[in-house]
Design an enzyme around this catalytic site. Sequence first.
Site, PDB file in Angstrom:
ATOM      1  NE  ARG A 261      -3.699  -1.748   2.843  1.00 21.07           N
ATOM      2  CZ  ARG A 261      -3.336  -2.885   3.430  1.00 21.07           C
ATOM      3  NH1 ARG A 261      -2.105  -3.050   3.844  1.00 21.07           N
ATOM      4  NH2 ARG A 261      -4.201  -3.859   3.615  1.00 21.07           N
ATOM      5  CB  ILE A 262       3.336   2.592   2.427  1.00 23.47           C
ATOM      6  CG1 ILE A 262       2.300   2.495   3.564  1.00 23.47           C
ATOM      7  CG2 ILE A 262       4.164   3.869   2.578  1.00 23.47           C
ATOM      8  CD1 ILE A 262       2.890   2.345   4.964  1.00 23.47           C
TER       9      ILE A 262
ATOM     10  NE  ARG B  28       7.933  -1.445  12.643  1.00 29.65           N
ATOM     11  CZ  ARG B  28       6.933  -0.570  12.436  1.00 29.65           C
ATOM     12  NH1 ARG B  28       7.161   0.570  11.781  1.00 29.65           N
ATOM     13  NH2 ARG B  28       5.731  -0.816  12.899  1.00 29.65           N
TER      14      ARG B  28
ATOM     15  CD  GLU C  67      12.077   3.740  15.633  1.00 26.10           C
ATOM     16  OE1 GLU C  67      10.874   3.796  15.934  1.00 26.10           O
ATOM     17  OE2 GLU C  67      12.487   3.459  14.499  1.00 26.10           O
TER      18      GLU C  67
ATOM     19  CG  HIS D  72       8.669   5.534  13.993  1.00 33.22           C
ATOM     20  ND1 HIS D  72       8.992   4.252  14.353  1.00 33.22           N
ATOM     21  CD2 HIS D  72       7.647   5.415  13.092  1.00 33.22           C
ATOM     22  CE1 HIS D  72       8.217   3.393  13.703  1.00 33.22           C
ATOM     23  NE2 HIS D  72       7.383   4.071  12.936  1.00 33.22           N
TER      24      HIS D  72
HETATM   25  C1  DGY Z   1       3.145   1.611  11.883  1.00 36.81           C
HETATM   26  O1  DGY Z   1       1.930   1.803  11.880  1.00 36.81           O
HETATM   27  O2  DGY Z   1       3.630   0.487  11.787  1.00 36.81           O
HETATM   28  C2  DGY Z   1       4.018   2.827  11.981  1.00 36.81           C
HETATM   29  O3  DGY Z   1       5.340   2.521  12.054  1.00 36.81           O
HETATM   30  C3  DGY Z   1       3.562   3.746  13.080  1.00 36.81           C
HETATM   31  O4  DGY Z   1       2.428   4.359  12.604  1.00 36.81           O
END
Ligand code: DGY
Length: 317
Positions: A153-154, A234, A263, A282
Amino acid sequence: MPKVFVSRRVIGLEPYAERLTLDIWEGALPPSPRELRERTRGCDGLVSLLTDRLDADFFDSVPGLKVVSQYAVGVNNIDLAAAKARGIPVGHTPGVLTDATADMAFTLMLAAARNVVPGADYVKAGKWKTWEPALLLGQSVYGATLGIIGYGRIGKAVAERSRGFKMRVLAVSPTLSAEQAAAEDVTATSLDDLLRESDFVSIHTPLTPDTYHLIGARELALMKPTATLVNTARGEVIDPAALYEALRAGRPGFAALDVTEPEPLPPDHPLLSLPNCLVVPHLGSATMQARLAMTRSAMANLEAGLRGEPMPHCANP
Ligand code: DGY
């Protein structure tokens, strides 16, 4: 009323307090593993964050827990199989943060390419005395080649944004079919070719055993000296020690990271000493709209699970 522990204060919870007994962690930092266990014990549901580690030992320590609802799309902090073995559905929030995260990937790409942070620092330091033709020359984004690792999606939303910049888009993804690639004007390629040819590489793969340190010394050495590596997925997808050495050697030329390993990144971490590394904390889904939608999605999953119904988005169906 069902009792639910919410492991951090998130926006938009007020309406749910009318039908759930919400115990909300108000600490500035996440609960420790012990605090998480103690506060979840006796609860029917848990709204977890990516900072909580939910493994088999955790699930064994909270025997009455019926439902977990993660306030994120990524669930790499949760042992999904261990939850499933105990009959606990785990919800997550795909979709609602796609655009916010894609916007952040593009923001980092543009900021890196056009020296936005050094430029702002330059002005604040009182160094701006005249228009300077050779000052902070960056790289053109318009017409450049964008490599997308992970075309879910992203990744797809980043490709959509790149069309306005007339970019050539390369993608690596196990789920990208030749038909989809052709329809969306994306070239499906190998990871090595993508790294060799791209001016900007943007990572959008989930963290799994297969993607842990997917980008290491060998992969970084394939990138162009003028290229920028962007990570909004990530931190653990990139080997940070290899990235430090690669950036020092100038190949790739720049890294812009919304996520890191570890992180948070400690202030004395070597990556923060490099002028060609931009790190933000993040913030991918950090818009009011996305965070409110994440609350609604997480609470819809939670309430469905508490009713014993299928969740709208279950990560371990
Ligand atoms: C996720 O949703 O996995 C992001 O890293 C934080 O919104």
